[in-house]
Design a protein around this motif. Structure first.
Motif, PDB file in Angstrom:
ATOM      1  N   GLN A 154       0.841  -1.188   0.000  1.00  0.00           N
ATOM      2  CA  GLN A 154       0.000   0.000   0.000  1.00  0.00           C
ATOM      3  C   GLN A 154       0.877   1.239   0.000  1.00  0.00           C
ATOM      4  O   GLN A 154       1.744   1.396   0.850  1.00  0.00           O
ATOM      5  N   VAL A 155       0.641   2.137  -0.942  1.00  0.00           N
ATOM      6  CA  VAL A 155       1.402   3.372  -1.042  1.00  0.00           C
ATOM      7  C   VAL A 155       0.855   4.371  -0.032  1.00  0.00           C
ATOM      8  O   VAL A 155      -0.331   4.703  -0.061  1.00  0.00           O
ATOM      9  N   GLN A 156       1.697   4.814   0.872  1.00  0.00           N
ATOM     10  CA  GLN A 156       1.213   5.768   1.848  1.00  0.00           C
ATOM     11  C   GLN A 156       2.331   6.536   2.519  1.00  0.00           C
ATOM     12  O   GLN A 156       3.477   6.103   2.544  1.00  0.00           O
ATOM     13  N   LEU A 157       1.942   7.697   3.047  1.00  0.00           N
ATOM     14  CA  LEU A 157       2.793   8.527   3.882  1.00  0.00           C
ATOM     15  C   LEU A 157       2.046   8.709   5.197  1.00  0.00           C
ATOM     16  O   LEU A 157       0.877   9.079   5.185  1.00  0.00           O
ATOM     17  N   VAL A 158       2.733   8.479   6.302  1.00  0.00           N
ATOM     18  CA  VAL A 158       2.104   8.589   7.608  1.00  0.00           C
ATOM     19  C   VAL A 158       2.940   9.499   8.497  1.00  0.00           C
ATOM     20  O   VAL A 158       4.090   9.169   8.823  1.00  0.00           O
ATOM     21  N   GLU A 159       2.358  10.631   8.882  1.00  0.00           N
ATOM     22  CA  GLU A 159       3.058  11.575   9.754  1.00  0.00           C
ATOM     23  C   GLU A 159       2.834  11.234  11.227  1.00  0.00           C
ATOM     24  O   GLU A 159       1.812  10.641  11.593  1.00  0.00           O
ATOM     25  N   SER A 160       3.780  11.654  12.037  1.00  0.00           N
ATOM     26  CA  SER A 160       3.671  11.524  13.483  1.00  0.00           C
ATOM     27  C   SER A 160       4.521  12.599  14.130  1.00  0.00           C
ATOM     28  O   SER A 160       5.335  13.251  13.460  1.00  0.00           O
ATOM     29  N   GLY A 161       4.342  12.767  15.437  1.00  0.00           N
ATOM     30  CA  GLY A 161       5.190  13.686  16.179  1.00  0.00           C
ATOM     31  C   GLY A 161       4.567  15.013  16.532  1.00  0.00           C
ATOM     32  O   GLY A 161       5.186  15.825  17.228  1.00  0.00           O
ATOM     33  N   GLY A 162       3.354  15.265  16.048  1.00  0.00           N
ATOM     34  CA  GLY A 162       2.702  16.511  16.398  1.00  0.00           C
ATOM     35  C   GLY A 162       2.313  16.540  17.868  1.00  0.00           C
ATOM     36  O   GLY A 162       2.364  15.532  18.561  1.00  0.00           O
ATOM     37  N   GLY A 163       1.944  17.714  18.332  1.00  0.00           N
ATOM     38  CA  GLY A 163       1.529  17.866  19.719  1.00  0.00           C
ATOM     39  C   GLY A 163       1.455  19.320  20.107  1.00  0.00           C
ATOM     40  O   GLY A 163       1.491  20.201  19.239  1.00  0.00           O
ATOM     41  N   SER A 164       1.381  19.551  21.402  1.00  0.00           N
ATOM     42  CA  SER A 164       1.296  20.908  21.937  1.00  0.00           C
ATOM     43  C   SER A 164       2.600  21.263  22.629  1.00  0.00           C
ATOM     44  O   SER A 164       3.167  20.441  23.353  1.00  0.00           O
TER      45      SER A 164
END
Length: 122
Positions: free
Chosen positions: A1-11
């Motif tokens: 499956q072709v995908q980009l997955v972001e992480s690491g955001g927050g306040s």
């Protein structure tokens, strides 16, 4: 499956730091240039930083000197190190993959992640 997955955001409080990551899968990562965009509530999406497949990077004036884009070919990941964050950096951040590099920017964007929210309080 072709995908980009972001992480690491927050306040985070103004002056703080965050590191965003984007995991790429399902395509030949090394042949694409990559980019980070952001979109604040009620505003248009804007480019933040771009990087080609040789590691050459370019930045929006508003983040130059504070943000650093990088990519890891062993892990197929893209990162955005954000330092000295300001309330105006508050936005949903998206990574994207493109097929062409010209004008110092990653172009012909074909793939997008779902976004990760960054909130900077004063």
């Amino acid at each position: 499956q072709v995908q980009l997955v972001e992480s690491g955001g927050g306040s985070v409080q103004a002056g703080g730091s965050l590191r965003l990551s984007c995991a790429a899968s399902g395509y030949t990562y090394s042949t694409y240039c990559m980019a980070w965009f952001r979109q604040a509530a009620g505003k248009e999406r804007e480019s933040v930083a771009d990087i080609d497949n040789r590691g050459f990077a370019s930045y929006a004036e508003s983040v130059k000197g504070r943000f650093t884009i990088s990519r890891d070919y062993t892990k197929n990941t893209l990162s955005l190190q954000m330092n000295s964050l300001k309330p105006e950096d508050t936005a949903t951040y998206y990574c994207a993959a493109g097929r062409a590099w010209y004008g110092g920017r990653c172009q012909n964007l074909e793939l997008w992640g779902q976004g990760t929210l960054v909130t900077v309080s004063s």
